[in-house]
Scaffold this motif. Structure first.
Motif, short mmCIF file in Angstrom:
data_model
loop_
_atom_site.label_atom_id
_atom_site.label_comp_id
_atom_site.label_asym_id
_atom_site.label_seq_id
_atom_site.Cartn_x
_atom_site.Cartn_y
_atom_site.Cartn_z
N THR A 1 70.21 45.84 42.23
CA THR A 1 69.45 46.93 41.60
C THR A 1 68.27 47.38 42.45
O THR A 1 67.68 48.42 42.19
N HIS A 2 67.91 46.58 43.46
CA HIS A 2 66.82 46.94 44.38
C HIS A 2 67.36 47.29 45.77
O HIS A 2 66.59 47.45 46.71
N SER A 3 68.67 47.42 45.89
CA SER A 3 69.29 47.66 47.18
C SER A 3 69.19 49.12 47.58
O SER A 3 68.81 49.99 46.79
N ILE A 4 69.56 49.40 48.81
CA ILE A 4 69.51 50.78 49.32
C ILE A 4 70.41 51.71 48.50
O ILE A 4 69.97 52.80 48.10
N PRO A 5 71.67 51.36 48.19
CA PRO A 5 72.49 52.25 47.36
C PRO A 5 71.87 52.49 45.99
O PRO A 5 71.93 53.61 45.46
N ALA A 6 71.28 51.45 45.39
CA ALA A 6 70.68 51.61 44.07
C ALA A 6 69.48 52.53 44.11
O ALA A 6 69.27 53.34 43.21
N VAL A 7 68.67 52.41 45.17
CA VAL A 7 67.50 53.28 45.31
C VAL A 7 67.92 54.74 45.38
O VAL A 7 67.23 55.63 44.87
N LEU A 8 69.08 55.00 45.97
CA LEU A 8 69.60 56.37 46.04
C LEU A 8 70.21 56.82 44.71
O LEU A 8 70.15 58.00 44.35
N LEU A 9 70.78 55.85 43.98
CA LEU A 9 71.50 56.19 42.76
C LEU A 9 70.59 56.35 41.54
O LEU A 9 70.81 57.24 40.71
N TRP A 10 69.58 55.49 41.41
CA TRP A 10 68.71 55.54 40.23
C TRP A 10 68.13 56.93 39.97
O TRP A 10 68.19 57.43 38.83
N PRO A 11 67.55 57.60 40.96
CA PRO A 11 66.97 58.92 40.68
C PRO A 11 68.00 59.94 40.18
O PRO A 11 67.68 60.78 39.33
N LEU A 12 69.21 59.85 40.70
CA LEU A 12 70.26 60.78 40.25
C LEU A 12 70.60 60.55 38.78
O LEU A 12 70.76 61.51 38.01
N ILE A 13 70.70 59.28 38.40
CA ILE A 13 71.00 58.96 37.00
C ILE A 13 69.88 59.42 36.09
O ILE A 13 70.11 60.04 35.03
N ILE A 14 68.64 59.13 36.49
CA ILE A 14 67.48 59.47 35.65
C ILE A 14 67.32 60.97 35.51
O ILE A 14 67.15 61.50 34.40
N VAL A 15 67.40 61.68 36.61
CA VAL A 15 67.24 63.14 36.56
C VAL A 15 68.41 63.79 35.84
O VAL A 15 68.24 64.78 35.11
N GLY A 16 69.59 63.22 35.98
CA GLY A 16 70.75 63.72 35.24
C GLY A 16 70.52 63.62 33.74
O GLY A 16 70.84 64.54 32.98
N ALA A 17 69.93 62.50 33.31
CA ALA A 17 69.63 62.32 31.88
C ALA A 17 68.54 63.28 31.43
O ALA A 17 68.62 63.87 30.35
N ILE A 18 67.51 63.47 32.27
CA ILE A 18 66.42 64.39 31.91
C ILE A 18 66.94 65.81 31.77
O ILE A 18 66.51 66.58 30.90
N SER A 19 67.90 66.18 32.62
CA SER A 19 68.42 67.55 32.59
C SER A 19 69.11 67.88 31.26
O SER A 19 69.22 69.05 30.89
N LEU A 20 69.56 66.86 30.55
CA LEU A 20 70.21 67.09 29.26
C LEU A 20 69.20 67.55 28.20
O LEU A 20 69.56 68.26 27.26
N PHE A 21 67.94 67.15 28.38
CA PHE A 21 66.90 67.47 27.41
C PHE A 21 65.96 68.57 27.89
O PHE A 21 65.41 69.33 27.09
#
Length: 326
Positions: A66-86
């Motif tokens: 969860t602290h790896s390089i792929p995760a650092v790239l993935l977390w913002p996409l997931i979070i912003v994707g969720a924010i875009s719904l609201f």
């Protein structure tokens, strides 16, 4: 860092985001960026939920993938994707940028703890732990609280929190110099040192130090510049015996070994079982070493029970191992 410090850092970064004209001119964007930076500052620690399964899973995986390089790239996409719904009308690119910074900041500050992270995955599974800042540092936490109060009193958030970040940056430099001083002092007292692992404590001028030399482990406490050797243990290689090989198969013990860089081991015979215990030497509290892995094997080398984790008394450890009624 602890959850509370990550949380106030997320608020601070959201305040600094107001230097971005896109954020500053849109109240919805400000709401979205605060949401993004606060969630982003917490997201890498989602693996804490593994504690609900068992300590072995948690120890092996916490601050890992969860602290790896792929995760650092993935977390913002997931979070912003969720924010875009609201909040679909806000500028999602700018929300993503600040959320991305929040995730990076989380992993970055975790590197300075003694626990560390596997931030270099997938290129390396090595734990990166600089041992400069305690998991909870009162100065860092309350500096951010002061910034929040100043913001509420009417100071522009970017001004309040840029000031906080500058002060904290200077504090990190001071702590790095303090750790170097501790290392140099230990090297003078134990000249045949091969590795020094420094763990900061809750107290500003106190440090735990685990030292490897050619033939010994030394457990050291540094207090106000004074170096105190508390324990010395002979270094012993793991025996290549059926008993040890059977113990090493255990999930709890293998999780401990995947995380602990400096430890000693001991074997104790009992009438009904044999106990194999591994003890992490980085942590010492009131003469006790609380981070352990213990495996009990019967006379046929079958694993009866085992445990790994933090434990602060033998009585509690026995309860964990189901030797005493809970």
């Amino acid at each position: 860092m602890d959850t509370g410090t990550h949380f106030v850092m997320g608020i601070a970064l959201g305040g600094i985001a107001t230097i971005d004209p896109v954020i500053n001119q849109d109240p919805l964007a400000l709401e979205a960026v605060l949401l993004g930076t606060i969630i982003g500052s917490q997201a890498p620690d989602l693996d804490t939920i593994l504690k609900l399964r068992n300590n072995a899973k948690y120890i092996r995986n916490h601050r890992g993938i969860t602290h790896s390089i792929p995760a650092v790239l993935l977390w913002p996409l997931i979070i912003v994707g969720a924010i875009s719904l609201f909040l679909p009308t806000v500028n999602l690119l700018h929300i993503w940028i600040w959320t991305f910074i929040a995730v990076i900041l989380h992993v970055f500050v975790d590197i300075f703890n003694a626990y560390g992270t596997q931030a270099l995955r997938p290129f390396s599974r090595k734990w990166v732990a600089l041992g400069v800042i305690n998991t909870f540092d009162p100065f860092i936490f309350f500096a951010h609280i002061v910034g929040i109060i100043v913001w509420q009193l009417g100071v522009a958030p970017h001004q309040a929190f840029i000031g906080v970040f500058l002060v904290v940056a200077v504090y990190y430099v001071v702590r790095i110099q303090m750790k170097r001083s501790v290392v140099h002092s230990v090297e003078k007292i134990i000249p045949d040192t091969t590795e020094i692992i420094v763990s900061p404590t809750f107290k500003f001028n106190q440090w735990h130090v685990a030292v490897e030399s050619k033939n010994h482990f030394h457990v050291v406490r540094a207090v106000n510049g004074e170096i105190i050797i508390q324990d010395t243990f002979e270094r012993k290689s793991l025996p290549k015996t059926p008993l040890m090989e059977a113990a090493l198969i255990d999930d709890n013990l293998s999780a401990f070994l995947s995380f602990s860089p400096v430890y000693r081991w001991e074997i104790e015979e009992h009438s009904e079982f044999t106990e194999v215990r591994f003890i992490d030497l980085r942590y010492r509290s009131k003469g006790y070493y609380p981070f352990v892995a213990v495996v009990h094997l019967d006379h046929d080398l079958n694993i009866k029970n085992s445990y790994t984790g933090w434990i602060f008394s033998e009585k509690k450890l026995r309860k964990k191992l189901d030797i005493l009624p809970s």
